[in-house]
Write an enzyme that holds these catalytic residues in place. Structure first.
Site, PDB file in Angstrom:
ATOM      1  N   SER A 118      -3.400  -9.346   5.398  1.00  0.00           N
ATOM      2  CA  SER A 118      -2.847  -8.047   5.767  1.00  0.00           C
ATOM      3  C   SER A 118      -2.176  -8.239   7.128  1.00  0.00           C
ATOM      4  CB  SER A 118      -3.971  -7.017   5.857  1.00  0.00           C
ATOM      5  OG  SER A 118      -3.555  -5.954   6.686  1.00  0.00           O
ATOM      6  N   ARG A 174       0.278   3.401  16.852  1.00  0.00           N
ATOM      7  CA  ARG A 174      -0.202   4.469  15.954  1.00  0.00           C
ATOM      8  C   ARG A 174       0.069   5.874  16.464  1.00  0.00           C
ATOM      9  NH1 ARG A 174       0.651   1.361  12.000  1.00  0.00           N
ATOM     10  NH2 ARG A 174      -0.998  -0.101  11.429  1.00  0.00           N
ATOM     11  N   ASP A 212       0.821  -1.222   0.000  1.00  0.00           N
ATOM     12  CA  ASP A 212       0.000   0.000   0.000  1.00  0.00           C
ATOM     13  C   ASP A 212       0.851   1.267   0.000  1.00  0.00           C
ATOM     14  OD1 ASP A 212      -2.379  -1.424   0.069  1.00  0.00           O
ATOM     15  OD2 ASP A 212      -2.499  -1.377   2.263  1.00  0.00           O
ATOM     16  N   ASP A 263      -7.238   2.051  12.002  1.00  0.00           N
ATOM     17  CA  ASP A 263      -5.981   2.798  11.949  1.00  0.00           C
ATOM     18  C   ASP A 263      -6.146   4.171  11.310  1.00  0.00           C
ATOM     19  OD1 ASP A 263      -4.371   1.072  13.388  1.00  0.00           O
ATOM     20  OD2 ASP A 263      -4.068  -0.228  11.649  1.00  0.00           O
TER      21      ASP A 263
HETATM   22  N1  ARG Z   1      -7.590  -4.873  14.600  1.00  0.00           N
HETATM   23  C1  ARG Z   1      -6.353  -4.354  15.106  1.00  0.00           C
HETATM   24  C2  ARG Z   1      -6.529  -2.939  15.568  1.00  0.00           C
HETATM   25  O1  ARG Z   1      -7.398  -2.258  15.101  1.00  0.00           O
HETATM   26  C3  ARG Z   1      -5.224  -4.478  14.104  1.00  0.00           C
HETATM   27  C4  ARG Z   1      -5.386  -3.697  12.826  1.00  0.00           C
HETATM   28  C5  ARG Z   1      -4.320  -3.940  11.788  1.00  0.00           C
HETATM   29  N2  ARG Z   1      -4.319  -5.284  11.334  1.00  0.00           N
HETATM   30  C6  ARG Z   1      -3.697  -5.735  10.213  1.00  0.00           C
HETATM   31  N3  ARG Z   1      -3.715  -7.004  10.007  1.00  0.00           N
HETATM   32  N4  ARG Z   1      -3.115  -4.923   9.398  1.00  0.00           N
HETATM   33  O2  ARG Z   1      -5.774  -2.469  16.388  1.00  0.00           O
END
Ligand code: ARG
Length: 420
Positions: free
Chosen positions: A177, A97, A17, A126
Site C-alpha cells: 500500500s 489529510r 480502493d 487515516d
Molecule cells: N503510517 C503513516 C501515517 O499514519 C502512513 C499511512 C499511509 N501509508 C500507506 N502506505 N498507505 O501517517
C-alpha cells in the site's frame, strides 16, 4: 440510519480502493458520486485518473491543485515545528489529510452534497484523520467509508473490479500500500509487515539503488527567512519547487529512507518504510539554524511543544485549538531564524556542515579559545559554587547507603562545599 444518500463527494486517489468505491457507493447508497482528486504532489498521471473515475461511473470527476497550499500552510508550519512523530517520521501522509478534508468539505458545500467518502481502512490512522476532520469542519455531513464497511480484501476488490468491468491502474501482484505527496512516500504491507526482515530494494522509488548513490558528497546551501526555506544555493525558489527539487537532489544521494515501527492511533504497532528526501534535508537544516540563533531556554520549551505538535498532527487534530496555538507559538519563535545552512548530501545522509545568520547568538569574542577573549573567566568560580550548591547540599545530607539498596554504590560521606 437510512442507506440512502443524495450526493457523495469521494476523496479519490485513482488507486484500487477508491476506484472500486465509486460503483460500490452508487450500488449501496443510490447516490450520485463526485470523485475529487486533490493534488498534493503525488507522482502519476492525474488526467488519466480522472478519465478512469468517469469510466468507472463517477457522475463528475474533478482535480484540484492544492500543492501550494500544502507547502505554505501545512509543510512550512511543520518545518518550523521540526515535526517528527516519535522523533522519526516527518508526517508526510498525516499532514496531507487535513488539507484533503478541507477541500472535500468545501466541494461538498459547493455541490450541495450531503455526504463525503474516503477509501481508508478500519485499522489505520487515516480514517481517524478524515473522520475527526470532517466532524470538526462539517458535523452535519455524513461520512461513508466503503473500505471500512465492505469487508473486502485486495483479491476481492480485484474480483469486484473484474465483474464490474472497471478500469483500474494497479500492478495486480504488488502487495504494497503506497501513499505519496510532496513531503514523502509511505509504503506498507507485504514483507514489510515482518519487522524482522530488511525492506527489499523494490519498496524504494525516490531514492536510487545504493550502488548508484554518488561516491562524492554534494554540498547544498539552503536559505531561510523567518523559518521559511526560500533559496537553494542562493537562488530564490518558491516552496513547492524548492521541496520538489530537494526530493530529486537529495533522493539521488539516497537521503530520506526511513524504516520505522510506529505506534498507531488505534493502539497497534505497525512497520512502515518512508522516503522523504526533502523533509530529511530541510528539517536538520532548519534545526541547525535554530541552534545558532535561538536562546537556550526557548529551544528547550520549543522542543517539548514540537513533540506535542507532531502527536497532534499524527492523531488527526490539525484543526484543534491546541494545534493552532502551538503553531502560533512556533511562528513567534521564527523571527530570527534567518540565514543559510550548508547541507552535505552523501550516501544516504544529509548533514549540516556550515551555518550563517545575521542573528547568530554565537559570540566569537566570548567563545574563542584563542586570543582576545572577553569572557569573564574570573566570574566562573563563584557562578559554579552557587550553580552546584543545591546538588552538593542534598548529597551531603543524604543518609549513608545500605549495602542492600539496589542500584546505588556505596559512597563516602561528603561535606557542603566552601567557597574557595
Ligand atoms: N503510517 C503513516 C501515517 O499514519 C502512513 C499511512 C499511509 N501509508 C500507506 N502506505 N498507505 O501517517
Amino acid at each position: 440510519m437510512s442507506k440512502k444518500s443524495g450526493h457523495v463527494v469521494l476523496a479519490y486517489s485513482g488507486g484500487l480502493d477508491t476506484s472500486v468505491a465509486i460503483p460500490w457507493i452508487k450500488e449501496h447508497y443510490g447516490a450520485r458520486v463526485t470523485a475529487l482528486l486533490v493534488n498534493v504532489g503525488q507522482v502519476g498521471e492525474l488526467g488519466d485518473a480522472l478519465e478512469r473515475a468517469r469510466a468507472n461511473g463517477a457522475d463528475r470527476a474533478i482535480a484540484l491543485d492544492a500543492r501550494e497550499e500544502f507547502a505554505t500552510s501545512y509543510l512550512i508550519p511543520a518545518i518550523q515545528a521540526n515535526a517528527l512523530y516519535q522523533g522519526i517520521y516527518p508526517l508526510s501522509t498525516a499532514l496531507a489529510r487535513p488539507l484533503i478534508v478541507s477541500r472535500l468539505v468545501s466541494a461538498a458545500r459547493e455541490l450541495g452534497a450531503d455526504a463525503v467518502a474516503h477509501g481508508c481502512t478500519g485499522k489505520g490512522n487515516d480514517q481517524v484523520r478524515f473522520d475527526v476532520g470532517v466532524r470538526t469542519l462539517a458535523g452535519d455531513l455524513r461520512i461513508i467509508a466503503p473500505v471500512r464497511e465492505w469487508n473486502m480484501n485486495r483479491p476481492d476488490e480485484m474480483e469486484y473490479a473484474r465483474q464490474h468491468g472497471l478500469r483500474i491502474h494497479v500492478k495486480p501482484d504488488s502487495p504494497y500500500s503506497i501513499d505519496e505527496n510532496l513531503w514523502g512516500r509511505s509504503v506498507e504491507g507485504g514483507i514489510l509487515e515482518d519487522p524482522g526482515s530488511a525492506p527489499p530494494e523494490e519498496v524504494f522509488d525516490w531514492t536510487g539503488h545504493p550502488d548508484e548513490w554518488p561516491a562524492t558528497p554534494q554540498d547544498l546551501r539552503i536559505g531561510f527567512e523567518a523559518g521559511v526555506p526560500v533559496s537553494l544555493d542562493g537562488v530564490r525558489t518558491p516552496p513547492v519547487e524548492l521541496i520538489h527539487t530537494l526530493n530529486t537532489l537529495a533522493g539521488r544521494h539516497g537521503v530520506g529512507r526511513i524504516d520505522h515501527v510506529e505506534d498507531r492511533v488505534v493502539g497497534i504497532k505497525s512497520r512502515e518504510t518512508y522516503e522523504c528526501p526533502a523533509a530529511l534535508t530541510l528539517l536538520p537544516a532548519h534545526r541547525a539554524l535554530e541552534a545558532l540563533v535561538l536562546p537556550r531556554e526557548l529551544q528547550s520549551l520549543k522542543s517539548q511543544l514540537e513533540q506535542r505538535f507532531a502527536e497532534l498532527v499524527y492523531g488527526g487534530f490539525w484543526f484543534s485549538q491546541l494545534r493552532e496555538a502551538i503553531s502560533a507559538f512556533m511562528t513567534t519563535t521564527q523571527s530570527t531564524v534567518t540565514g543559510e545552512v550548508t547541507m552535505r548530501l552523501y550516501q544516504g545522509t544529509a548533514r549540516a556542515v556550515a551555518r550563517t545568520s545575521p542573528f547568530s547568538l554565537l559570540a566569537p569574542e566570548l567563545a574563542t579559545y584563542g586570543r582576545g577573549s572577553t569572557f569573564p573567566e574570573g566570574a566562573a568560580e563563584g557562578f559554579i559554587h552557587l550553580y552546584g550548591l543545591s546538588t552538593a547540599l542534598s548529597y551531603a545530607r543524604k543518609p549513608p547507603v545500605e549495602p542492600s539498596t539496589a542500584g546505588e554504590s556505596p559512597r563516602a560521606p561528603s561535606a557542603i562545599p566552601q567557597p574557595t
